[in-house]
Motif scaffolding. Structure first.
Motif, PDB file in Angstrom:
ATOM      1  N   GLN A 112       2.298  17.504   0.014  1.00 40.09           N
ATOM      2  CA  GLN A 112       1.327  16.456  -0.254  1.00 40.09           C
ATOM      3  C   GLN A 112       0.446  16.882  -1.426  1.00 40.09           C
ATOM      4  N   ASP A 133       0.503   6.342  -2.338  1.00 43.02           N
ATOM      5  CA  ASP A 133      -0.182   5.335  -1.528  1.00 43.02           C
ATOM      6  C   ASP A 133      -0.874   4.302  -2.415  1.00 43.02           C
ATOM      7  N   HIS A 168      -3.225   9.643  -3.633  1.00 41.57           N
ATOM      8  CA  HIS A 168      -2.545  10.538  -2.697  1.00 41.57           C
ATOM      9  C   HIS A 168      -1.046  10.266  -2.714  1.00 41.57           C
ATOM     10  N   TRP A 207       6.572   9.588  -2.710  1.00 41.84           N
ATOM     11  CA  TRP A 207       5.801   8.425  -2.274  1.00 41.84           C
ATOM     12  C   TRP A 207       4.387   8.499  -2.824  1.00 41.84           C
ATOM     13  N   ASP A 219       0.801  -1.221   0.000  1.00 42.43           N
ATOM     14  CA  ASP A 219       0.000   0.000   0.000  1.00 42.43           C
ATOM     15  C   ASP A 219       0.836   1.274   0.000  1.00 42.43           C
ATOM     16  N   LEU A 220       2.121   1.160  -0.401  1.00 44.59           N
ATOM     17  CA  LEU A 220       2.964   2.356  -0.417  1.00 44.59           C
ATOM     18  C   LEU A 220       4.160   2.132  -1.342  1.00 44.59           C
TER      19      LEU A 220
END
Length: 219
Positions: free
Chosen positions: A207, A183, A188, A181, A167-168
């Protein structure tokens, strides 16, 4: 006594013969001097090093490709790029991205545009995959178009190039921060300065939300 009739035939004079001869020579010279038609020019061959995309990109134009190409390893020069994954076709799923990468050894160019219109991404020396730890080589780098291209190469500080969890997805690290990064839903993400690449924040904010993402196999 019958009258005699004379027939007179006019003979060309030497002067007329000479003039006639000169006119003939002039005509021959004029015919010889007529220029030959120019040969047809063959079209220039395509540059064998020019990057060819197997299909159209929704993110990368010719200008962006020309700017990125000099920063790529020489081993990918001349290879066609194939689109392994794109959110427009395959949806927003990191696990789907992993599945699309199966069977490919890489390298991979990951490029995305966020909701603010900023375009950035990463070059990975090998295919993006699930992993227990970081993998990759010093060929890996981050980049952004803001709007001019900025490339952040490996500093040699550490070897935290790429790591894929369920999940990353992480690229570059140091002091608990990641250079890039994403997700599990590939919607995101974030970007922070990191020791691996000494990069700036790739997006306008640390972000962001992804609008489009493409992953290209470069071999």
């Amino acid at each position: 006594m019958k009258s005699l009739r004379w027939r007179y035939t006019r003979l060309p004079s030497q002067v007329e013969d000479a003039l006639s001869g000169e006119e003939g020579e002039e005509k021959e010279e004029e015919e010889e001097e007529e220029p030959a038609p120019a040969p047809a020019i063959a079209p220039a061959p395509e540059d064998p090093t020019e990057t060819q995309l197997a299909e159209a990109s929704q993110l990368l134009g010719a200008l962006e490709i020309r700017q990125l190409s000099p920063h790529l390893p020489a081993r990918v020069t001349g290879h066609s790029w194939s689109l392994a994954f794109c959110t427009a076709r395959d949806g927003f799923s990191l696990r789907r991205l992993y599945r699309q990468m199966e069977g490919h050894g890489g390298p991979v160019l990951l490029v995305l545009r966020d909701q603010d219109g900023q375009m950035f991404g990463a070059f990975s020396s090998s295919a993006i995959r699930l992993s227990k730890g970081f993998y990759g080589t010093g060929e890996t780098f981050l980049f952004s178009f803001s709007p001019q291209l900025k490339v952040f190469k490996w500093t040699g500080s550490n070897s935290f190039f790429v790591k894929g969890d369920l999940d990353l997805l992480m690229m570059g690290s140091g002091s608990g921060e990641f250079g890039l990064w994403l997700d599990g839903d590939l919607y995101h993400g974030g970007s922070h300065p990191c020791a691996t690449f000494d990069n700036e924040v790739l997006a306008r904010q640390e972000q962001f939300c992804v609008k489009e993402l493409e992953a290209w196999i470069l071999s």
